[in-house]
Design a protein around this motif. Structure first.
Motif, PDB file in Angstrom:
ATOM      1  N   UNK A  94       0.852  -1.207   0.000  1.00  0.00           N
ATOM      2  CA  UNK A  94       0.000   0.000   0.000  1.00  0.00           C
ATOM      3  C   UNK A  94       0.882   1.251   0.000  1.00  0.00           C
ATOM      4  N   UNK A  95       0.261   2.413  -0.090  1.00  0.00           N
ATOM      5  CA  UNK A  95       1.010   3.670  -0.161  1.00  0.00           C
ATOM      6  C   UNK A  95       1.928   3.845   1.064  1.00  0.00           C
ATOM      7  N   UNK A  96       1.436   3.499   2.258  1.00  0.00           N
ATOM      8  CA  UNK A  96       2.263   3.659   3.467  1.00  0.00           C
ATOM      9  C   UNK A  96       3.429   2.670   3.445  1.00  0.00           C
ATOM     10  N   UNK A  98       4.834   1.226   0.851  1.00  0.00           N
ATOM     11  CA  UNK A  98       5.792   1.568  -0.216  1.00  0.00           C
ATOM     12  C   UNK A  98       6.723   2.692   0.220  1.00  0.00           C
ATOM     13  N   UNK A  99       6.278   3.499   1.178  1.00  0.00           N
ATOM     14  CA  UNK A  99       7.102   4.615   1.641  1.00  0.00           C
ATOM     15  C   UNK A  99       7.784   4.305   2.977  1.00  0.00           C
ATOM     16  N   UNK A 100       7.848   3.024   3.328  1.00  0.00           N
ATOM     17  CA  UNK A 100       8.592   2.622   4.528  1.00  0.00           C
ATOM     18  C   UNK A 100       7.837   2.809   5.827  1.00  0.00           C
ATOM     19  N   UNK A 101       6.537   3.133   5.735  1.00  0.00           N
ATOM     20  CA  UNK A 101       5.764   3.355   6.954  1.00  0.00           C
ATOM     21  C   UNK A 101       4.855   2.153   7.238  1.00  0.00           C
ATOM     22  N   UNK A 102       5.512   1.005   7.450  1.00  0.00           N
ATOM     23  CA  UNK A 102       4.767  -0.238   7.696  1.00  0.00           C
ATOM     24  C   UNK A 102       3.931  -0.143   8.975  1.00  0.00           C
ATOM     25  N   UNK A 104       1.907   2.127   9.815  1.00  0.00           N
ATOM     26  CA  UNK A 104       0.557   2.661   9.590  1.00  0.00           C
ATOM     27  C   UNK A 104       0.025   2.200   8.235  1.00  0.00           C
ATOM     28  N   UNK A 105       0.333   0.936   7.881  1.00  0.00           N
ATOM     29  CA  UNK A 105      -0.189   0.279   6.672  1.00  0.00           C
ATOM     30  C   UNK A 105      -1.704   0.483   6.579  1.00  0.00           C
ATOM     31  N   UNK A 106      -2.194   0.671   5.352  1.00  0.00           N
ATOM     32  CA  UNK A 106      -3.631   0.902   5.131  1.00  0.00           C
ATOM     33  C   UNK A 106      -4.466  -0.265   5.675  1.00  0.00           C
ATOM     34  N   UNK A 107      -3.935  -1.497   5.537  1.00  0.00           N
ATOM     35  CA  UNK A 107      -4.705  -2.642   6.048  1.00  0.00           C
ATOM     36  C   UNK A 107      -3.975  -3.337   7.193  1.00  0.00           C
ATOM     37  N   UNK A 108      -3.411  -2.515   8.093  1.00  0.00           N
ATOM     38  CA  UNK A 108      -2.636  -3.047   9.219  1.00  0.00           C
ATOM     39  C   UNK A 108      -3.478  -3.962  10.105  1.00  0.00           C
ATOM     40  N   UNK A 109      -2.889  -5.102  10.446  1.00  0.00           N
ATOM     41  CA  UNK A 109      -3.498  -6.025  11.406  1.00  0.00           C
ATOM     42  C   UNK A 109      -2.528  -6.158  12.568  1.00  0.00           C
ATOM     43  N   UNK A 110      -2.929  -5.703  13.729  1.00  0.00           N
ATOM     44  CA  UNK A 110      -2.055  -5.840  14.895  1.00  0.00           C
ATOM     45  C   UNK A 110      -2.423  -7.137  15.621  1.00  0.00           C
ATOM     46  N   UNK A 111      -1.412  -7.985  15.835  1.00  0.00           N
ATOM     47  CA  UNK A 111      -1.643  -9.233  16.582  1.00  0.00           C
ATOM     48  C   UNK A 111      -2.156  -8.897  17.970  1.00  0.00           C
ATOM     49  N   UNK A 112      -3.195  -9.573  18.398  1.00  0.00           N
ATOM     50  CA  UNK A 112      -3.753  -9.326  19.724  1.00  0.00           C
ATOM     51  C   UNK A 112      -4.770  -8.201  19.746  1.00  0.00           C
ATOM     52  N   UNK A 113      -4.961  -7.531  18.583  1.00  0.00           N
ATOM     53  CA  UNK A 113      -5.958  -6.458  18.495  1.00  0.00           C
ATOM     54  C   UNK A 113      -6.934  -6.782  17.357  1.00  0.00           C
TER      55      UNK A 113
END
Ligand SMILES: [Zn+2]
Ligand SMILES: [Zn+2]
Length: 340
Positions: A94-96, A98-102, A104-113
């Motif tokens: 995703x855009x985030x 691709x710019x090294x901002x993993x 705040x990935x657009x489809x971020x999945x946080x383990x435990x959340x």
């Protein structure tokens, strides 16, 4: 194997579940969970006031683990390694990302959340999310993620040596911000309404300036400490809307305001006050992958010592019974650690 699952707000259950499948993808590892740190996110989930949260869910995102087996293409880890887990599963395209901002990935999945986390004896993780250390204890490894929050917030603000940095809120997240602001060379001021937490900041972290907002007028105290200038960077780690909106009064002209804590609602501010000072407002979310190895190095070299942060402990089986107590401020919990 044993698994602790949060069935609904206020109710955990201790379950017997299947072991994870032994056939690993080439880029995956099977880990045995050894330590689980409990944090504000877990407490919000338990209390039912965590936004975008669905039940049932296996909590646990502050993890110290041991590698059991690795997939054929997993070169960064080996069976037997002890690791910290970076719980932020990002898409990579995703855009985030691709710019090294993993973080705040657009489809971020946080383990435990957003996805099931580490309150179970074993599970499978992408190997690139594992950060090994030969020297850290399992407790220390479990606290790397929480330190990452403060590390990233301080990086976002580009804190400079010698400048006055105010940290509002001396809970676990605030402590990590204090720690990294000191590491960056700032003159750190901590504002809280809990004198015990303030004293912890002075004794354990070496914060030179403390303001008790229950006793002192914060703005007057800040003027006194900074010779009338006010701090050039302000972090709010409370997640409290009143505190966050009040924080607009504290930065110096030309300063920055960083929101580390969050709450599900609107933040409003007076535009002339914001414009007159030409403030920069930043949010800070999670931490970047490279922060994990940097923080592991700082803890290995004793630049950061988290041992005194762990105030409460429980075995895996006892955690279900102990957890409700840890949600109460009067218990005095800074960090509770579950041993598996
Ligand atoms: Zn956390
Ligand atoms: Zn992404």
């Amino acid at each position: 194997m044993k698994t602790i699952r949060l069935e609904e707000p206020g109710r955990f259950s201790l379950l017997s579940t299947d072991e994870p499948a032994t056939s690993l993808q080439p880029d995956e590892s099977l880990v045995r969970v050894r330590r689980i740190g409990v944090c504000g996110t877990d407490i919000h989930a338990f209390n039912g006031n965590q936004p975008f949260f669905s039940y049932p869910r296996i909590l646990g995102h502050e993890l110290g683990v041991e590698i059991v087996a690795v997939g054929s293409l997993s070169k960064n880890v080996h069976p037997g390694d002890r690791c910290s887990v970076e719980p932020y599963l990002n898409c990579g395209h995703c855009i985030a990302c691709r710019r090294g901002k993993s973080n705040c990935c657009v489809s971020l999945q946080v383990l435990g959340v957003h996805a099931d986390g580490g309150m179970r004896e074993a599970f499978v993780v992408p190997s690139r999310k594992l950060h090994p250390s030969m020297r850290l204890t399992l407790d220390q490894l479990a606290l790397i993620e929480t330190l990452g929050i403060g590390c990233h917030a301080v990086d976002r603000a580009r804190v400079e040596p010698g400048e006055f940095a105010l940290v509002i809120g001396a809970g676990p997240i605030g402590l990590t911000v204090v720690q990294f602001a000191i590491e960056a060379g700032a003159q750190v001021i901590v504002l809280d309404i809990n004198s015990k937490r303030l004293e912890f900041c002075r004794q354990q972290l070496g914060a030179p300036y403390l303001i008790n907002g229950a006793v002192d007028n914060p703005l007057e105290a800040l003027r006194q400490i900074t010779a009338g200038d006010l701090p050039t960077v302000v972090f709010d780690a409370t997640g409290n809307p009143k505190s966050m909106m009040g924080a607009f009064e504290y930065p110096a002209n030309g300063g920055r305001l960083v929101f580390v804590g969050l709450f599900p609602g609107e933040v409003t501010f007076n535009d002339p006050n914001f414009h007159r000072r030409e403030l920069t407002i930043l949010s800070s979310r999670n931490a970047r992958s490279e922060d994990f190895s940097r923080i592991i190095g700082l803890v290995e070299n004793a630049r950061i010592d988290t041992d005194s942060w762990i105030t409460h402990r429980a075995t895996f089986a006892d955690a279900v019974a102990q957890f409700p107590r840890w949600t109460k401020p009067e218990t005095g919990v800074i960090k509770a650690m579950i041993e598996v």
